[in-house]
Design a protein around this motif. Structure first.
Motif, PDB file in Angstrom:
ATOM      1  N   UNK A 177      -2.925  -7.019 -11.666  1.00 50.67           N
ATOM      2  CA  UNK A 177      -4.283  -6.491 -11.504  1.00 50.67           C
ATOM      3  C   UNK A 177      -4.608  -6.176 -10.045  1.00 50.67           C
ATOM      4  N   UNK A 178      -3.636  -6.361  -9.156  1.00 48.39           N
ATOM      5  CA  UNK A 178      -3.932  -6.265  -7.719  1.00 48.39           C
ATOM      6  C   UNK A 178      -4.365  -4.867  -7.280  1.00 48.39           C
ATOM      7  N   UNK A 179      -3.668  -3.840  -7.764  1.00 53.17           N
ATOM      8  CA  UNK A 179      -3.925  -2.475  -7.277  1.00 53.17           C
ATOM      9  C   UNK A 179      -3.313  -1.488  -8.259  1.00 53.17           C
ATOM     10  N   UNK A 180      -3.539  -0.199  -8.024  1.00 51.18           N
ATOM     11  CA  UNK A 180      -2.803   0.817  -8.783  1.00 51.18           C
ATOM     12  C   UNK A 180      -1.439   0.936  -8.140  1.00 51.18           C
ATOM     13  N   UNK A 181      -0.438   0.391  -8.825  1.00 52.39           N
ATOM     14  CA  UNK A 181       0.905   0.399  -8.232  1.00 52.39           C
ATOM     15  C   UNK A 181       1.793   1.377  -8.996  1.00 52.39           C
TER      16      UNK A 181
ATOM     17  N   UNK B 206      -4.137   2.822  -3.562  1.00 56.30           N
ATOM     18  CA  UNK B 206      -2.976   3.277  -4.335  1.00 56.30           C
ATOM     19  C   UNK B 206      -1.704   2.891  -3.581  1.00 56.30           C
ATOM     20  N   UNK B 207      -0.773   2.277  -4.300  1.00 55.09           N
ATOM     21  CA  UNK B 207       0.469   1.830  -3.649  1.00 55.09           C
ATOM     22  C   UNK B 207       1.666   2.439  -4.366  1.00 55.09           C
ATOM     23  N   UNK B 208       2.627   2.926  -3.611  1.00 56.53           N
ATOM     24  CA  UNK B 208       3.877   3.350  -4.236  1.00 56.53           C
ATOM     25  C   UNK B 208       5.000   2.476  -3.675  1.00 56.53           C
TER      26      UNK B 208
ATOM     27  N   UNK C 144     -10.073  11.150   7.791  1.00 61.90           N
ATOM     28  CA  UNK C 144      -9.799  10.815   6.384  1.00 61.90           C
ATOM     29  C   UNK C 144      -9.386   9.342   6.262  1.00 61.90           C
ATOM     30  N   UNK C 145      -9.926   8.655   5.247  1.00 59.55           N
ATOM     31  CA  UNK C 145      -9.661   7.226   5.069  1.00 59.55           C
ATOM     32  C   UNK C 145      -8.181   6.975   4.667  1.00 59.55           C
ATOM     33  N   UNK C 146      -7.625   5.886   5.170  1.00 60.35           N
ATOM     34  CA  UNK C 146      -6.266   5.515   4.754  1.00 60.35           C
ATOM     35  C   UNK C 146      -6.377   4.775   3.418  1.00 60.35           C
ATOM     36  N   UNK C 147      -5.976   5.460   2.323  1.00 59.93           N
ATOM     37  CA  UNK C 147      -6.151   4.902   0.970  1.00 59.93           C
ATOM     38  C   UNK C 147      -4.820   4.569   0.301  1.00 59.93           C
ATOM     39  N   UNK C 148      -3.751   5.198   0.804  1.00 58.51           N
ATOM     40  CA  UNK C 148      -2.464   5.061   0.111  1.00 58.51           C
ATOM     41  C   UNK C 148      -1.448   4.316   0.981  1.00 58.51           C
ATOM     42  N   UNK C 149      -0.574   3.585   0.319  1.00 63.85           N
ATOM     43  CA  UNK C 149       0.475   2.869   1.061  1.00 63.85           C
ATOM     44  C   UNK C 149       1.826   3.040   0.382  1.00 63.85           C
ATOM     45  N   UNK C 150       2.851   3.097   1.211  1.00 59.11           N
ATOM     46  CA  UNK C 150       4.237   3.162   0.732  1.00 59.11           C
ATOM     47  C   UNK C 150       4.912   1.833   1.090  1.00 59.11           C
TER      48      UNK C 150
END
Ligand code: UTP
Length: 292
Positions: free
Chosen positions: A94-98, A51-53, A1-7
Motif C-alpha cells: 500500500x506504500x505507493x503506486x509501484x 509514482x515509483x518504477x 515542476x514538482x518531483x513526483x516520480x522515482x526510479x
C-alpha cells in the motif's frame, strides 16, 4: 515542476554479494526485519514521491512479489488472529503506486535508468539506488528535492569518504556555492589515481529528462558498463549540475561490510533488541581484547 516520480534501479548482478546473490537479489537483504528496498521505497514516499518504477532483471522476481499481495499468507494470518503480522505484510503493498520494468541485460546503472525513459516522460525525477539505505527521518531525497526546487537544476547527493575508499565511488570535483552545495566541474567513476576531492556520489539523484539523450549516446566506461557518472560529466558541459553534501548517512548494503555495519547500527537503535545486542557486543569485544 514538482518531483513526483522515482526510479529505483535494482537489476544489477550484485557480484560483490555472490554466491548469495546468485538467486536472491541483494536488494532483498533484510536490515532488521525489512528488505533494503522497502526502506528505499519508504524514503521516496516520505519525500513526496507518488509514482515509483523499480528496474528489475533476471532473478529479481522476489522484489516484485514483495510489493504485491500474498493472498494465501494473508488468509492464514487472518484466520489465526495474527492481525499485527497481517498488517505488517500488507503494508508494503500500500506504500505507493509501484511499477516494474525489466532491464534486458545488466549493462550498467546508466542503461538501467534509460529503461525508465517512457515512464518518466517529460518531468524531473528522482533516482534512488536499490542498495543504499537511509533512516527515513533524515531523508536524503527530501534534502535534494529542496535544493532542486530552489535551483531548478539537477542535483546529486555526496558524502566525504576516507582517502582509501575513493576508488570505490564516483568522485566529484566542484566549486563551493553554499554551506553544503557545490557546482560540479568534473566527475570521475572509481578513480585509479589521486584526486583533490573526497566527495563521493552516494546513490540519490534528482535529474531531468535531458539526461536520457545523453545516456543513449554514452559508451560503456569503467567495468564495461554504461556509467551514469559519465553521462553526468557530459551534462556539466551543457548546464549546471550541483552536488549536495547531505545531512545524515547513507549505508551501502550492496557489499557485506557495508551490510553488516548497517545491520549493527540500525539494530543498536531498535528498542526491542538494542540492550541485548549491546551486552553481546561489549562481551565479544572484551573477549577479543583479552585474547590479544
Ligand atoms: P551497483 O554497481 O552497486 O550494483 O549498482 P551491481 O552491479 O548489482 O553490484 P556489483 O558491483 O556487481 O556487486 C547500484 C544499483 O544499480 C543497480 C543495482 O541493482 C544497484 O541497486 N543496477 C546496476 C542496475 O539496475 N542495472 C545495472 O546494470 C547495474
Amino acid at each position: 515542476m514538482k518531483v513526483r516520480k522515482a526510479v529505483i534501479p535494482a537489476a544489477g548482478l550484485g557480484t560483490r554479494f555472490l554466491p548469495f546473490s546468485k538467486t536472491v537479489p541483494k536488494e532483498m537483504l533484510p536490515v532488521l526485519n525489512k528488505p533494503a528496498i522497502q526502506y528505499i521505497v519508504e524514503e521516496a514516499v516520505a519525500s513526496g514521491i507518488e509514482e515509483i518504477i523499480i528496474i528489475t532483471g533476471k532473478n529479481k522476481r522476489s522484489i516484485e512479489d514483495y510489493f504485491y499481495n500474498n493472498a494465501e499468507l494473508e488468509l492464514h494470518l487472518q484466520s489465526s488472529g495474527k492481525l499485527d503480522m497481517l498488517k505488517m505484510i500488507h503494508q508494503p503493498t500500500t506504500l505507493a503506486n509501484i511499477h516494474f520494468v525489466r532491464q534486458k541485460t545488466a549493462l550498467g546503472l546508466g542503461d538501467a535508468i534509460l529503461t525508465a525513459r517512457s515512464f518518466i516522460g517529460n518531468e524531473p525525477f528522482a533516482v534512488l539506488l536499490g542498495d543504499m539505505i537511509m533512516e527515513k527521518s533524515l531523508s536524503c531525497l527530501n534534502q535534494l528535492i529542496n535544493v532542486y526546487n530552489e535551483y531548478k537544476a539537477p542535483v546529486i547527493a555526496v558524502e566525504q569518504v576516507p582517502d582509501l575508499e575513493i576508488g570505490n565511488y564516483g568522485i566529484v570535483l566542484g566549486e563551493k556555492k553554499g554551506e553544503r552545495l557545490y557546482r560540479i566541474h568534473r566527475l570521475v567513476e572509481k578513480p585509479k589515481t589521486e584526486l583533490p576531492s573526497r566527495m563521493a556520489i552516494m546513490g540519490r539523484y534528482i535529474l531531468e529528462p535531458d539526461i536520457f539523450d545523453i545516456l543513449n549516446d554514452t559508451k560503456p566506461g569503467v567495468g564495461g558498463e554504461v556509467q551514469l557518472t559519465d553521462a553526468l560529466q557530459t551534462l556539466t558541459s551543457k548546464r549546471s549540475l550541483y552536488a549536495y553534501q547531505h545531512e545524515g548517512k547513507l549505508y551501502d548494503v550492496g557489499n557485506y561490510l557495508g551490510y553488516l555495519i548497517a545491520s549493527i547500527e540500525w539494530s543498536l537503535k531498535n528498542e526491542d533488541i538494542r540492550d541485548s545486542l549491546y551486552i553481546f557486543l561489549k562481551k565479544l569485544i572484551a573477549d577479543i581484547e583479552e585474547k590479544n
